[in-house]
Design a protein around this motif. Sequence first.
Motif: not given
Length: 299
Positions: A99-101, A133-137
């Motif tokens: 799974x890739x964000x 985006x960054x924080x959710x990743x």
Amino acid sequence: MDRPELPLPQLHAFVVLAEELHFGHAADRLGIAQPPLSQQIRRLESKVGHALFSRAPGRVELTPAGRELLPAARRALAELEGGLAAARAAGSGRAGRIRLGFAASLALTILPGLLNTYRERFPGVRIEIHEMTTAPQLAALHDRRIDVGLLREPPDDEPGLGFATVLSEPFVAVLPAGHPLAAGRTVQIARLAGSPFVLLPRAHGPRLHDRIVGMCEAAGFTPEIAQHAVEWQTVCALVEAGLGVSLAPASIRRIRLKGVAFRRVAPTGVRTSVAVAWRADDANPLVARLVETVDQGAS
């Protein structure tokens, strides 16, 4: 329902004997002597509770019970063989699911090439991609909802995660096509003072947000943020609608909107970085293969 206790050697011996219908030939295929083969069959018949073969001088035949068991035994052995092959492929990083964000702007730069290269190298691996985006990743990595992330402006220190920078790019000004500053090829950041800004919310990418605000402050003003948008495509659409201007990674220029102009900025020293991120304790070989592919594609 009780789980049947049928050792695999007994099932294997049963299938081979059912195919050969000859104890000597079956023993040769199995690489054992006839007495051990007979013992395996008797043990299996004891577990089933019925004879599986009828034995007569010079002739071996399946009984009704044996004919009923044979398809299931073949399926069980085939499924086990397939499972072992899949386990070996997953263990070596050649099959499975990862799974890739990814940050949306990377769909305009490194993501397509990365996916194509990875699929060519590991066609047995299924990639699930999740735009965030960054924080959710970062949160998704910690929560094990994604395995690898491609994000902008990673934190300096995030316990439990590893990072490797794969891309660095400058910023550009994003302007309505009719904006006076769009007439030139380069925009002095200081000349954006007084214009309303459209930016990503700080909560979605704190370091990127702070870097953009810092560029403005270094030019002598604090930007007035008139509108937030989570995706760069939306930022550009809002700029086109005349709601403000923005500063964005240069790759955003690949978003084609007739009413938006992208211009280089000065000073030019500030850049934004993209990193690949993973859990430091993740021993999944699929993760190592994907990180390796990202690094190779960026070099």
